[in-house]
Design a protein around this motif. Sequence first.
Motif, short mmCIF file in Angstrom:
data_model
loop_
_atom_site.label_atom_id
_atom_site.label_comp_id
_atom_site.label_asym_id
_atom_site.label_seq_id
_atom_site.Cartn_x
_atom_site.Cartn_y
_atom_site.Cartn_z
N SER A 287 -10.22 -50.29 -8.98
CA SER A 287 -10.29 -49.06 -8.44
C SER A 287 -11.11 -48.89 -7.20
O SER A 287 -11.81 -47.81 -7.02
CB SER A 287 -10.72 -48.12 -9.37
OG SER A 287 -9.81 -47.51 -10.37
N SER A 288 -11.33 -50.03 -6.47
CA SER A 288 -12.19 -49.99 -5.08
C SER A 288 -11.50 -50.77 -3.94
O SER A 288 -11.34 -51.91 -4.54
CB SER A 288 -13.53 -50.59 -5.74
OG SER A 288 -14.23 -50.88 -4.52
N SER A 289 -11.38 -49.91 -3.05
CA SER A 289 -10.75 -50.64 -1.68
C SER A 289 -11.89 -51.69 -1.24
O SER A 289 -11.31 -52.58 -0.86
CB SER A 289 -10.60 -49.79 -0.54
OG SER A 289 -9.71 -48.74 -1.17
N THR A 326 -5.80 -41.55 -1.78
CA THR A 326 -6.75 -40.28 -2.01
C THR A 326 -6.43 -39.19 -1.48
O THR A 326 -6.56 -38.14 -2.08
CB THR A 326 -8.04 -41.01 -1.74
OG1 THR A 326 -8.38 -42.22 -2.09
CG2 THR A 326 -9.40 -40.02 -1.87
N ALA A 366 -15.26 -46.40 -0.55
CA ALA A 366 -14.24 -47.24 -1.14
C ALA A 366 -14.56 -47.70 -2.59
O ALA A 366 -14.52 -48.73 -2.73
CB ALA A 366 -13.85 -48.42 -0.16
N VAL A 367 -15.06 -47.00 -3.36
CA VAL A 367 -15.48 -47.44 -4.68
C VAL A 367 -14.63 -46.24 -5.78
O VAL A 367 -14.18 -45.43 -5.51
CB VAL A 367 -17.03 -46.95 -4.73
CG1 VAL A 367 -17.59 -48.05 -3.96
CG2 VAL A 367 -17.43 -45.59 -4.74
N ALA A 370 -14.68 -42.26 -6.12
CA ALA A 370 -15.30 -41.48 -4.80
C ALA A 370 -14.20 -40.24 -4.52
O ALA A 370 -14.71 -39.13 -4.09
CB ALA A 370 -15.19 -42.41 -3.47
N GLY A 371 -13.05 -40.37 -4.72
CA GLY A 371 -12.02 -39.30 -4.33
C GLY A 371 -12.36 -38.10 -4.99
O GLY A 371 -12.37 -37.17 -4.53
N ASP A 400 -6.95 -42.83 -10.22
CA ASP A 400 -7.62 -43.75 -9.30
C ASP A 400 -7.17 -45.18 -9.15
O ASP A 400 -7.05 -45.60 -7.97
CB ASP A 400 -9.08 -43.69 -9.60
CG ASP A 400 -10.26 -44.34 -8.67
OD1 ASP A 400 -9.81 -44.33 -7.43
OD2 ASP A 400 -11.27 -44.17 -8.90
N ARG A 403 -3.98 -44.76 -6.91
CA ARG A 403 -4.41 -44.32 -5.59
C ARG A 403 -5.08 -45.37 -4.79
O ARG A 403 -4.62 -45.69 -3.48
CB ARG A 403 -5.02 -43.13 -5.57
CG ARG A 403 -6.28 -42.81 -5.58
CD ARG A 403 -6.84 -41.53 -5.66
NE ARG A 403 -8.19 -41.40 -6.07
CZ ARG A 403 -8.57 -40.87 -7.13
NH1 ARG A 403 -7.98 -40.32 -8.08
NH2 ARG A 403 -10.09 -40.71 -7.46
N THR A 404 -5.83 -46.12 -5.45
CA THR A 404 -6.40 -47.34 -4.92
C THR A 404 -5.37 -48.38 -4.23
O THR A 404 -5.42 -49.07 -3.18
CB THR A 404 -7.28 -48.04 -5.75
OG1 THR A 404 -8.40 -46.95 -5.91
CG2 THR A 404 -8.29 -48.94 -4.95
N ASN A 407 -4.33 -46.93 -1.08
CA ASN A 407 -5.21 -47.07 0.09
C ASN A 407 -5.08 -48.45 0.60
O ASN A 407 -5.13 -48.62 1.80
CB ASN A 407 -6.59 -46.81 -0.51
CG ASN A 407 -6.78 -45.45 -1.34
OD1 ASN A 407 -5.86 -44.51 -0.57
ND2 ASN A 407 -7.72 -45.00 -1.69
N1 ASP Z 1 -11.02 -45.56 -5.61
C1 ASP Z 1 -10.44 -45.26 -4.20
C2 ASP Z 1 -10.78 -46.48 -3.41
O1 ASP Z 1 -11.74 -47.36 -3.44
C3 ASP Z 1 -11.30 -44.05 -3.63
C4 ASP Z 1 -10.89 -42.80 -4.64
O2 ASP Z 1 -11.73 -42.72 -5.33
O3 ASP Z 1 -10.04 -42.28 -4.10
O4 ASP Z 1 -10.04 -46.62 -2.52
#
Ligand code: ASP
Length: 452
Positions: A287-289, A326, A366-367, A370-371, A400, A403-404, A407
């Motif tokens: 879940s982290s870009s 996000t 990007a963690v 965060a969204g 999350d 969506r990551t 991203n």
């Molecule tokens: N976890 C997503 C990311 O790192 C950010 C988010 O919480 O939307 O890209």
Amino acid sequence: MKKLALHWKILIGMVIGVLVGLAAVIGEFGWLVTDWVKPFGTIFINLLKLIAVPLILVSLIDGISNLTDLSKLSRIGGKTIGFYVASTVLAITVGLLLVNSVDPGNFLPEQKREELKAIYAPELSDKVESASTVKDSGPLQIFVDIVPDNIFGAFSSNVNMLQVIFFAFMFGIAMVMTPQEKALPVKKFFDGANAVILRIVELAMRFAPIGVMALLAGLIVDIAGDDPASAIDLFAALGVYSITVVVGLAFMIFIFYPALLVSFTSIKYRNFFKGIFPAQMLAFSTSSSAATLPVTMDRVEKNLGVSEEVSSFVLPLGATINMDGTSIHQAVSAVFIAQAFGHDLTMLDQLTIVLTATLASIGAAAVPSAGIIMLVIVLGAIGIEPEGLALIIAVDRPLDMCRTIVNVTGDATVATLVASTEGELREGLDPDQLLHEEVLQEQARDEKYPID
Ligand code: ASP
């Protein structure tokens, strides 16, 4: 013993929360949950809100000040930012179209929405009033409100997040324009501060399984009252909301990015997916870009044939500011919460969502999670209490993860597009051949460094 991954712990927390909530409703000891369990959920939400201002401030300043090379790379920079902003706005529009046509919040019966409004949005009427004052003040008021007259005033409330973003932009750009020897210590400070704040987010997320459990248990008790069947309405609505987000995300992955690749490059999107798949899987599980970035860069360079010059600029920038997944999530969530609170959104509200969700997705670190923190801004801008997060936080982790993936895929797509328009894309790479070479390299490595 192997440690359980955080998302499993959160899922277990969710299940326990539901069971505790239902048991409390059936056994008529809801007060116990309200007094002794729900506060842990409130603490968790407070933790997230607490980090919002410092997180945005520091990560934005750090991200913008990394753009020192923008003068050298101004053309590539212009294209990159153009693609990033355009895809973000499109993603939000898709999200808004979907959520307005599906109406997931309306899966809650009218009476339930009224109750929710009473429980979670006590100050809603004040907000609506101040929002209408804003509307009465003319169309430019939104821009006037973005510029704070006192930065500590801006820091003092999560509703003023746009002002914080504005200040961070000014600060970051001014840093780039300041001579190196003066700016360097400041840059180092923000680099370090960014790392520390990200660690705080990580620490807060360790509390997430308990926080989510408490939130869900509290939510069920609040909503069900004496009638357990009505909690089912909430789950139905949450299910429809989650499906709406996932459909939007799927649109980006399976329709929008392939369409862009087909229109601007000669790369076959099957090959694109084969190349980027490991990064997508890592995005899903972390879940982290940011955590995925090293793998994204590796795959984009080696398997998609993007030059290092392009990828090393486009991808780190993208991981920081380009979050199409996000963005969709922000749009769908904001409208869903508004619907659930029985708050009718005007056209101006929807436009405000486009603007604030764009900024929020740029500002989101990007963690993991965060969204959802940045959603506070979007909700604040349309006059909804941040407590609305309680409605969706339980299902946030799986969303999350999804969506990551978007991203990261969006960043890789833009890197490929920019490289192709700059003549920096090695064409005709054969993914099967590359896979074969990778296996051979691994074999050679194993022979050189045998495990036993
Ligand atoms: N976890 C997503 C990311 O790192 C950010 C988010 O919480 O939307 O890209």
